[in-house]
Design an enzyme around this catalytic site. Sequence first.
Site, PDB file in Angstrom:
ATOM      1  N   CYS A   1       0.838  -1.213   0.000  1.00  0.00           N
ATOM      2  CA  CYS A   1       0.000   0.000   0.000  1.00  0.00           C
ATOM      3  C   CYS A   1       0.868   1.255   0.000  1.00  0.00           C
ATOM      4  O   CYS A   1       1.351   1.691   1.056  1.00  0.00           O
ATOM      5  CB  CYS A   1      -0.925  -0.012   1.223  1.00  0.00           C
ATOM      6  SG  CYS A   1      -1.987   1.436   1.307  1.00  0.00           S
TER       7      CYS A   1
ATOM      8  N   CYS B   1      -0.516   4.147   2.065  1.00  0.00           N
ATOM      9  CA  CYS B   1      -0.324   4.016   3.513  1.00  0.00           C
ATOM     10  C   CYS B   1       1.128   4.306   3.904  1.00  0.00           C
ATOM     11  O   CYS B   1       1.380   4.957   4.910  1.00  0.00           O
ATOM     12  CB  CYS B   1      -0.654   2.599   3.983  1.00  0.00           C
ATOM     13  SG  CYS B   1      -2.152   1.900   3.278  1.00  0.00           S
ATOM     14  N   ASP B   2       2.070   3.796   3.126  1.00  0.00           N
ATOM     15  CA  ASP B   2       3.465   3.784   3.565  1.00  0.00           C
ATOM     16  C   ASP B   2       4.394   4.707   2.774  1.00  0.00           C
ATOM     17  O   ASP B   2       5.563   4.867   3.143  1.00  0.00           O
ATOM     18  CB  ASP B   2       4.024   2.347   3.467  1.00  0.00           C
ATOM     19  CG  ASP B   2       3.245   1.384   4.357  1.00  0.00           C
ATOM     20  OD1 ASP B   2       2.717   1.836   5.385  1.00  0.00           O
ATOM     21  OD2 ASP B   2       3.151   0.190   4.011  1.00  0.00           O
TER      22      ASP B   2
END
Length: 325
Positions: A131, A134-135
């Site tokens: 992701c 997300c990261d």
Amino acid sequence: MYDVLILGAGPAGLTAAIYSARGGMKTLVLERQMTGGQIATTDLVENYPGFPDGISGFELTEHMKQQALRFGAEIREIEVVESVAPGRVHEVKTSSDTYQGRALIIATGVDPVGLGCGGEARFTGKGVSYCATCDGALYRDKVVAVVGGGNSAVEEALFLTRFARKVYIVHRRDKLRADWVLQQRVFDNTKVEILWTAQVREIRGANTVTSMYVEFTDTHEFRDVAVDGVFLYVGQRPNTEFLTRLPLRRDSAGFILTDDELATGISGVFAAGDCRANDLKQVVWAAAEGALAAQSAGRYVEDLGSVPPDGVDEEDSDACESSTA
Ligand code: NAP
């Protein structure tokens, strides 16, 4: 007792909820993670009609959620562990409760598949990610690789260029699968280098990722490429493995087979969106399937009429919403 139980709150499940609740059906949506599904972590959705400048996946699905709630649908964020259909009542079990409904719509979407190479499991969360949204911010001024050549890989590689100083795309062929417009953007982006006909054989590091060992399959050369993070976008599998007690028909990849009305062949069970065997994994298509599944489920419930389902006392029906609670 609900009229329609919906598993999954991505675009398919939320659109099913909008149509179902607006059609007067008592509707419950159950979602294991956050509402919105996979698309909620997509930075920008550019091809959903009505948003000429695009819209973030989170915002789009948040609008869908508010629309479903406005028509009276209930949405609960809790993981479903099992679904059974004893007689005409569908039961959906979570770790704490059992919910009953006359019809069931499966809209659980997909999960990313991994590469299965050495180091992937060991470094997941320590440099291996599925992701970028997300990261990605963790990789400011660092070097990252995105594996895959589809729309997900290319979109997320472009997203990562906001943070990383260099982004490799590692693709196993010499031609990307992604849409033309996305391909043009990566070709134009000076931060992106594409490693063609290349396969990641191992992800290496100590505490976190430091490199990937890549085979160039046309020449059989190997190269250790220094990277701080590896993002895997090599495809998806339907998130339906927990439905072991529903005899669903599936294609060879596990996607649910239905008829044209999205009926699965199990009485009162319908499937919609990316978890279904279909040709277009797109938000607009998932939403359309959600609408169709809701219509089919609504017709099914109406056809059942007012006859109480097997073993259920209608006067006591509210108790069924959480029969094991
Ligand atoms: P995908 O289209 O299936 O692409 C997977 C990519 O991974 C392909 O390039 C494939 O290579 C590669 N791959 C598969 N197995 C591999 C392996 N073992 N080793 C190395 N590479 C491997 O998956 P996706 O990109 O996640 O997209 C899924 C669906 O969602 C698609 O229908 C896509 O169009 C849709 N989607 C749409 C958008 C959008 O419209 N904006 C955004 C995201 C996703 P090959 O090309 O050689 O097969």
